[in-house]
Write a protein that holds these residues in place. Structure first.
Motif, PDB file in Angstrom:
ATOM      1  N   PHE A  47       0.827  -1.205   0.000  1.00  0.00           N
ATOM      2  CA  PHE A  47       0.000   0.000   0.000  1.00  0.00           C
ATOM      3  C   PHE A  47       0.865   1.259   0.000  1.00  0.00           C
ATOM      4  N   ILE A  48       1.932   1.262   0.795  1.00  0.00           N
ATOM      5  CA  ILE A  48       2.796   2.451   0.859  1.00  0.00           C
ATOM      6  C   ILE A  48       3.390   2.751  -0.516  1.00  0.00           C
ATOM      7  N   LEU A  49       3.941   1.741  -1.170  1.00  0.00           N
ATOM      8  CA  LEU A  49       4.571   1.944  -2.474  1.00  0.00           C
ATOM      9  C   LEU A  49       3.542   2.333  -3.537  1.00  0.00           C
ATOM     10  N   THR A  50       2.380   1.700  -3.490  1.00  0.00           N
ATOM     11  CA  THR A  50       1.332   2.024  -4.461  1.00  0.00           C
ATOM     12  C   THR A  50       0.892   3.470  -4.320  1.00  0.00           C
ATOM     13  N   TYR A  51       0.630   3.888  -3.096  1.00  0.00           N
ATOM     14  CA  TYR A  51       0.138   5.243  -2.884  1.00  0.00           C
ATOM     15  C   TYR A  51       1.218   6.289  -3.112  1.00  0.00           C
ATOM     16  N   LEU A  52       2.470   5.927  -2.902  1.00  0.00           N
ATOM     17  CA  LEU A  52       3.554   6.855  -3.230  1.00  0.00           C
ATOM     18  C   LEU A  52       3.550   7.177  -4.724  1.00  0.00           C
ATOM     19  N   ALA A  53       3.318   6.174  -5.539  1.00  0.00           N
ATOM     20  CA  ALA A  53       3.255   6.396  -6.981  1.00  0.00           C
ATOM     21  C   ALA A  53       2.126   7.362  -7.329  1.00  0.00           C
ATOM     22  N   PHE A  54       0.962   7.190  -6.701  1.00  0.00           N
ATOM     23  CA  PHE A  54      -0.155   8.100  -6.931  1.00  0.00           C
ATOM     24  C   PHE A  54       0.169   9.510  -6.444  1.00  0.00           C
ATOM     25  N   VAL A  55       0.826   9.600  -5.291  1.00  0.00           N
ATOM     26  CA  VAL A  55       1.162  10.906  -4.729  1.00  0.00           C
ATOM     27  C   VAL A  55       2.107  11.666  -5.649  1.00  0.00           C
ATOM     28  N   PHE A  56       3.150  11.014  -6.145  1.00  0.00           N
ATOM     29  CA  PHE A  56       4.096  11.664  -7.050  1.00  0.00           C
ATOM     30  C   PHE A  56       3.404  12.105  -8.341  1.00  0.00           C
ATOM     31  N   ALA A  57       2.538  11.254  -8.874  1.00  0.00           N
ATOM     32  CA  ALA A  57       1.821  11.605 -10.102  1.00  0.00           C
ATOM     33  C   ALA A  57       0.943  12.830  -9.872  1.00  0.00           C
ATOM     34  N   SER A  58       0.285  12.889  -8.719  1.00  0.00           N
ATOM     35  CA  SER A  58      -0.598  14.015  -8.421  1.00  0.00           C
ATOM     36  C   SER A  58       0.180  15.308  -8.232  1.00  0.00           C
ATOM     37  N   VAL A  59       1.357  15.228  -7.610  1.00  0.00           N
ATOM     38  CA  VAL A  59       2.167  16.432  -7.414  1.00  0.00           C
ATOM     39  C   VAL A  59       2.580  17.031  -8.760  1.00  0.00           C
ATOM     40  N   LEU A  60       2.923  16.185  -9.709  1.00  0.00           N
ATOM     41  CA  LEU A  60       3.265  16.679 -11.041  1.00  0.00           C
ATOM     42  C   LEU A  60       2.111  17.478 -11.642  1.00  0.00           C
ATOM     43  N   ILE A  61       0.892  17.006 -11.425  1.00  0.00           N
ATOM     44  CA  ILE A  61      -0.276  17.712 -11.942  1.00  0.00           C
ATOM     45  C   ILE A  61      -0.482  19.023 -11.182  1.00  0.00           C
ATOM     46  N   VAL A  62      -0.305  19.006  -9.849  1.00  0.00           N
ATOM     47  CA  VAL A  62      -0.476  20.218  -9.043  1.00  0.00           C
ATOM     48  C   VAL A  62       0.514  21.298  -9.473  1.00  0.00           C
ATOM     49  N   LEU A  63       1.773  20.926  -9.698  1.00  0.00           N
ATOM     50  CA  LEU A  63       2.777  21.901 -10.124  1.00  0.00           C
ATOM     51  C   LEU A  63       2.433  22.492 -11.487  1.00  0.00           C
ATOM     52  N   ARG A  64       1.889  21.667 -12.346  1.00  0.00           N
ATOM     53  CA  ARG A  64       1.484  22.173 -13.658  1.00  0.00           C
ATOM     54  C   ARG A  64       0.313  23.146 -13.524  1.00  0.00           C
ATOM     55  N   ILE A  65      -0.603  22.836 -12.611  1.00  0.00           N
ATOM     56  CA  ILE A  65      -1.735  23.736 -12.359  1.00  0.00           C
ATOM     57  C   ILE A  65      -1.222  25.094 -11.859  1.00  0.00           C
ATOM     58  N   MET A  66      -0.250  25.074 -10.958  1.00  0.00           N
ATOM     59  CA  MET A  66       0.310  26.320 -10.432  1.00  0.00           C
ATOM     60  C   MET A  66       0.902  27.173 -11.550  1.00  0.00           C
ATOM     61  N   ALA A  67       1.615  26.519 -12.478  1.00  0.00           N
ATOM     62  CA  ALA A  67       2.210  27.260 -13.584  1.00  0.00           C
ATOM     63  C   ALA A  67       1.135  27.821 -14.510  1.00  0.00           C
ATOM     64  N   ILE A  68       0.144  27.007 -14.818  1.00  0.00           N
ATOM     65  CA  ILE A  68      -0.905  27.419 -15.752  1.00  0.00           C
ATOM     66  C   ILE A  68      -1.717  28.598 -15.197  1.00  0.00           C
ATOM     67  N   TRP A  69      -1.999  28.545 -13.879  1.00  0.00           N
ATOM     68  CA  TRP A  69      -2.790  29.600 -13.256  1.00  0.00           C
ATOM     69  C   TRP A  69      -1.914  30.730 -12.720  1.00  0.00           C
ATOM     70  N   GLU A  70      -0.634  30.729 -13.068  1.00  0.00           N
ATOM     71  CA  GLU A  70       0.284  31.792 -12.665  1.00  0.00           C
ATOM     72  C   GLU A  70       0.280  31.989 -11.142  1.00  0.00           C
ATOM     73  N   CYS A  71       0.216  30.834 -10.433  1.00  0.00           N
ATOM     74  CA  CYS A  71       0.259  30.810  -8.967  1.00  0.00           C
ATOM     75  C   CYS A  71      -0.851  31.632  -8.320  1.00  0.00           C
ATOM     76  N   ARG A  72      -2.006  31.684  -8.948  1.00  0.00           N
ATOM     77  CA  ARG A  72      -3.138  32.380  -8.333  1.00  0.00           C
ATOM     78  C   ARG A  72      -3.485  31.702  -7.014  1.00  0.00           C
ATOM     79  N   ARG A  73      -3.581  32.515  -5.960  1.00  0.00           N
ATOM     80  CA  ARG A  73      -3.648  31.975  -4.610  1.00  0.00           C
ATOM     81  C   ARG A  73      -4.802  30.990  -4.410  1.00  0.00           C
ATOM     82  N   LEU A  74      -6.013  31.361  -4.809  1.00  0.00           N
ATOM     83  CA  LEU A  74      -7.174  30.506  -4.559  1.00  0.00           C
ATOM     84  C   LEU A  74      -7.017  29.154  -5.240  1.00  0.00           C
ATOM     85  N   VAL A  75      -6.555  29.165  -6.482  1.00  0.00           N
ATOM     86  CA  VAL A  75      -6.381  27.923  -7.229  1.00  0.00           C
ATOM     87  C   VAL A  75      -5.302  27.059  -6.587  1.00  0.00           C
ATOM     88  N   VAL A  76      -4.208  27.696  -6.181  1.00  0.00           N
ATOM     89  CA  VAL A  76      -3.121  26.957  -5.531  1.00  0.00           C
ATOM     90  C   VAL A  76      -3.614  26.301  -4.248  1.00  0.00           C
TER      91      VAL A  76
END
Length: 288
Positions: A109-138
């Motif tokens: 479970f730890i290894l499986t969820y780590l993979a999901f966590v890393f994948a999600s962080v990549l998406i979050v960082l892309r969202i921050m860039a796309i929204w120009e770090c707008r506070r509410l969206v971040v």
């Protein structure tokens, strides 16, 4: 076994036929676990092939042939966590003797969820860039990620496993406890993808929908397909709650699909553009 033999829930035309099946029948349970075992090995084999065939990307980064970016650590974390998760699952399923199943399920479970966590962080960082770090969206993006991670931690804490002598491998007990986690993962990923796509549509309305922006939008559409194909089957089965093997049946394929989708999207952007190109977008200070 009696009337249960030869009965398949997928050959029934209504819910009443499924309800008539004795899902607690030991013979049926064993058969379903064997099906789960085979599907898991097929999915795991696909991921191992995917991992090996894209080692050239890692080699180019490590040797300096490709520019290193700190997000590569997240990419590698996703790839390696998924690989170790597959190997751990295989260990529990292919053991020729009784092992400590509780330790096995916790590491799985730890290894499986780590993979999901890393994948999600990549998406979050892309969202921050796309929204120009707008506070509410971040805030929304990171709160969504943190809430989903909390469900992962809860799932690890409550995971239980035991040795199934008839099948000769470890089985996960009380899989229904993961229902809220599976549903939360689907909701969280859909929220993140929606934020990303709406952010890109803002650029379209501002006349900036071209080049890397259009490429990111297409990647966002691909990610929606990946999330749907990977997570909807697992969600449907855990909601139906037929038995433990069916509840778990599509969770390893979900892991494989998400890991392959996330890492291929990352490599696709790395091949398409450089960090300098991304910084030419208005207000963008984030790396891909």
């Amino acid at each position: 076994m009696g009337a249960v033999q030869g009965v398949s829930p997928w050959s029934c035309h209504d819910a009443s036929a499924i309800a008539m099946v004795n899902w607690n029948d030991p013979v049926l349970l064993l058969r379903n676990y064997q099906t789960f075992d085979k599907l898991t090995h097929v999915a795991g084999g696909i991921y191992i092939w995917e991992f090996v065939t894209h080692l050239d990307f890692d080699w180019h980064v490590l040797t300096g042939a490709r520019k290193y970016r700190w997000t590569y650590l997240l990419y590698s974390g996703c790839r390696l966590s998924a690989l170790f998760a597959v190997v751990t699952v295989f260990t529990g399923f292919d053991a020729q003797y009784r092992i400590k199943c509780q330790a096995w399920v916790v590491f799985t479970f730890i290894l499986t969820y780590l993979a999901f966590v890393f994948a999600s962080v990549l998406i979050v960082l892309r969202i921050m860039a796309i929204w120009e770090c707008r506070r509410l969206v971040v805030i929304v993006a990171w709160v969504t990620w943190l809430a989903n991670t909390a469900f992962y931690i809860h799932s690890v804490i409550t995971a239980r496993s035991t040795w199934f002598p008839e099948a000769g491998f470890c089985v996960i007990l009380h899989s229904i406890r993961s229902r809220i986690n599976i549903i939360a993962t689907l909701v969280a990923d859909l929220v993140l993808v929606t934020l990303m796509l709406f952010g890109l549509l803002r650029w379209q309305h501002a006349g900036q929908f071209r080049g890397v922006c259009r490429f990111l939008y297409n990647q966002g559409l691909i990610w929606i397909v990946v999330v749907t194909l990977a997570e909807v089957p697992s969600t449907v089965m855990i909601v139906m709650d037929l038995d433990d093997p069916w509840n778990l049946m599509f969770q390893v394929p979900e892991l494989i699909t998400m890991a392959i989708g996330a890492t291929r999207i990352y490599r696709g952007l790395a091949d398409y553009t450089s960090i300098t190109e991304l910084r030419t977008l208005p207000g963008n200070t984030q790396k891909p």
